[in-house]
Design an enzyme around this catalytic site. Structure first.
Site, mmCIF file in Angstrom:
data_model
loop_
_atom_site.group_PDB
_atom_site.id
_atom_site.type_symbol
_atom_site.label_atom_id
_atom_site.label_comp_id
_atom_site.label_asym_id
_atom_site.label_seq_id
_atom_site.Cartn_x
_atom_site.Cartn_y
_atom_site.Cartn_z
ATOM 1 N N PHE A 130 129.689 49.731 -105.855
ATOM 2 C CA PHE A 130 129.701 48.349 -106.337
ATOM 3 C C PHE A 130 130.083 48.384 -107.815
ATOM 4 C CE2 PHE A 130 127.771 44.397 -107.865
ATOM 5 C CZ PHE A 130 128.264 43.508 -106.919
ATOM 6 N N ASP A 199 121.475 54.204 -104.836
ATOM 7 C CA ASP A 199 121.486 52.741 -104.807
ATOM 8 C C ASP A 199 121.192 52.324 -103.362
ATOM 9 O OD1 ASP A 199 122.186 50.030 -104.549
ATOM 10 O OD2 ASP A 199 123.652 50.164 -106.181
ATOM 11 N N TYR A 224 116.750 40.898 -102.814
ATOM 12 C CA TYR A 224 117.137 39.580 -102.300
ATOM 13 C C TYR A 224 118.037 39.668 -101.074
ATOM 14 C CZ TYR A 224 120.883 40.673 -105.668
ATOM 15 O OH TYR A 224 121.865 41.302 -106.399
ATOM 16 N N LYS A 225 118.347 40.864 -100.617
ATOM 17 C CA LYS A 225 119.173 41.013 -99.411
ATOM 18 C C LYS A 225 118.243 41.150 -98.199
ATOM 19 C CE LYS A 225 122.817 43.369 -102.057
ATOM 20 N NZ LYS A 225 123.689 42.218 -102.306
ATOM 21 N N ARG A 378 132.939 40.177 -93.882
ATOM 22 C CA ARG A 378 131.680 40.924 -93.751
ATOM 23 C C ARG A 378 130.663 40.094 -92.972
ATOM 24 N NH1 ARG A 378 128.968 43.313 -98.907
ATOM 25 N NH2 ARG A 378 128.576 41.091 -99.185
#
Length: 408
Positions: A130, A199, A224-225, A378
Site C-alpha cells: 500500500f 502489515d 476499520y476493515k 475488488r
C-alpha cells in the site's frame, strides 16, 4: 450453473452456515449487497449505544473523572489485548492508538535501531505495498541512514541478507488479495539476522494470524476493515515481548513515559507495549472499537477462515457462470493457501466502460464493492455478515451489467 441452481446452492450454504446468526449483530441494509468490508466494515449494532453512553454519561456526567473511573486511561492496552486474541498475541503485546501509518513508522525505525551491527543499513519493503507503507519506509530509511530496497513479497525471504535491518511486508496484498507466507518469511528474515514488520490491515479479523507462534517481531494494522471499528478507528501495534525492553520508539510521547504525570522534561520509557503510545488516546473512536469487538466474543477464527474460503470459491464459480467469457479475469490466487478474504477481478474496458464505470453501475444496482485503478474490481467478503446469497447476487448483477452492455 443456472441462475436457479446457483440461488438454491446459496440458500443451502446459508442454511448450513455456523456463523449465520452473527449477521443480526450488524446494522445492514438487506436491500444492498455490501462487499466493501475490506475498506470499511459494517457497523455492529452495539456501537451506537456504547457511544451514546460514553458521550452522555462518562464524558457528560463524569467528565475528567472518567479517565480513571471509566478506565479510559488503560483502554489502549485493554482493547489491544482483545485484538491480540484475534492475531495470535498473548496479553501485553498489543497497544491501540494512532493510525496504521504512524505505527508503521514507529515499528520500522525501532526495528532499525535494534540492528546488531551498523552494517545493517537496508530496509526491505514489499514492492506492491500500500503506497503509505512505502512512503513511510522511505522516510524511515532516510532518517536512520539506511537505503531502501523494494522487492516482491514472494522474494522477501531470499532477498534478506547481512545488510538487512528490517523487512516491511503486507500479509495480504490490498490490490490482489494474495496472502503471503508469514511464518516462512519471518523465519527466513530472522535467520538473516533482521527483523520483520507485518502489515495486517487486510488479514486481522479475516483469517487466523499467529504472531507469537510464528515469531513475528512487529506488526501493525487498522481496525476499520474486518474488525469493524468505524471510519478512522485507531490502529494497533504489536511488539514481541522479547523486544519490548529494547523498543526505542521514534515518537516518544508523554503517554509512553514511565511516569506521565511527573511532567519530567527528560524522557524515561514505560515498560511493555505502553511504549507504543504517544499522545492522549482517541477515546471516542477507541471505545467505539471496543464495543465493535464484542461481535468477536466466542467466535472461532478457524470457522471464519473456512467460511471466507467457501464464500470466495462460490463467488468465483458464480462469476464464471454468469459473466460473459473474457470480460473479467481473477487476479486473486485460486490456491487457498495464497488467498485472503477478497476477490479482485481485472475488468478490461468494453461496452460498459472501464472498471470504474462497471463498479459505479454495480453500486447503483445495490452491489457495493470498490475499484482500484486502472482496471481492478475488488469484492471483500466479511464472514461475520456476508451471506452466500450476497455472493450469488453480486456475481449475477455483474454478469447482467457486462452482458447488457455487450448486447447494446
Amino acid at each position: 450453473m443456472s441462475d436457479a441452481a446457483s440461488a438454491e446452492e446459496a440458500a443451502a450454504l446459508d442454511a448450513a452456515d455456523g456463523l449465520a446468526l452473527k449477521r443480526a449483530e450488524f446494522d445492514l441494509d438487506d436491500g444492498v449487497v455490501y462487499l466493501d468490508g475490506n475498506s470499511l466494515g459494517a457497523p455492529p449494532r452495539g456501537v451506537a449505544g456504547r457511544l451514546s453512553d460514553v458521550v452522555g454519561r462518562e464524558w457528560g456526567r463524569l467528565g475528567i473523572r472518567a479517565w480513571e473511573e471509566s478506565g479510559w486511561w488503560t483502554a489502549p492496552e485493554r482493547v489491544g489485548d482483545r485484538i491480540g486474541r484475534l492475531v495470535g498475541a498473548a496479553p501485553g503485546q498489543v497497544v491501540v492508538g494512532d493510525s496504521t501509518s504512524v505505527n508503521v513508522f514507529k515499528a520500522v525505525v525501532a526495528a532499525v535501531r535494534l540492528a546488531d551491527t551498523a552494517s545493517r543499513d537496508e530496509v526491505l519493503v514489499d514492492a506492491a505495498t500500500f503506497p503509505t507503507d512505502g512512503y513511510l519506509a522511505r522516510s524511515a530509511a532516510r532518517m536512520t541512514g539506511c537505503r531502501i530496497r523494494a522487492v516482491d513479497a514472494a522474494d522477501m525471504a531470499r532477498e534478506a541478507g547481512p545488510r538487512t535491518a528490517v523487512a516491511l511486508v503486507n500479509h495480504v496484498d490490498y490490490r490482489t488479495g494474495r496472502l503471503h507466507d508469514l511464518p516462512a518469511v519471518t523465519a527466513a528474515v530472522r535467520a538473516a539476522g533482521a527483523r520483520t514488520v507485518w502489515d495486517l490491515c487486510h488479514s486481522a479479523g479475516a483469517l487466523p494470524v499467529r504472531l507469537d507462534a510464528d515469531g513475528a517481531d512487529f506488526a501493525v494494522g487498522c481496525t476499520y476493515k474486518y474488525l469493524n471499528g468505524g471510519p478512522g478507528a485507531p490502529a494497533f501495534l504489536y511488539v514481541r515481548r522479547a523486544l519490548q525492553d529494547r523498543f526505542d520508539s521514534p515518537l516518544p510521547g508523554w503517554n509512553s513515559h514511565a511516569d506521565p504525570f511527573a511532567m519530567d522534561p527528560a524522557y524515561a520509557p514505560a515498560d511493555g507495549a505502553v511504549r507504543g503510545r504517544v499522545g492522549t488516546p482517541e477515546i471516542l473512536s477507541l471505545l467505539a472499537l471496543d464495543a465493535a469487538l464484542d461481535v468477536w466474543d466466542g467466535v472461532d477464527l478457524a470457522a471464519v477462515r473456512a467460511k471466507s474460503l467457501a464464500l470466495t470459491d462460490f463467488f468465483l464459480r458464480c462469476v464464471e457462470a454468469y459473466v460473459p467469457q473474457g470480460r473479467v479475469a481473477s487476479v486473486t490466487p485460486g490456491a487457498h493457501a495464497e488467498r485472503g478474504s477478497q476477490v479482485s477481478l481485472r475488468c478490461a474496458a468494453g461496452p460498459a466502460g472501464g472498471a470504474g464505470d462497471v463498479m459505479a453501475e454495480l453500486i447503483r444496482r445495490g452491489v457495493v464493492g470498490d475499484f482500484r485503478r486502472p482496471d481492478v474490481l475488488r469484492f471483500g467478503f466479511t464472514p461475520l455478515y456476508t451471506r452466500f446469497a450476497d455472493a450469488e447476487r453480486a456475481a449475477r448483477v455483474l454478469g447482467e451489467v457486462l452482458e447488457g452492455a455487450r448486447r447494446r
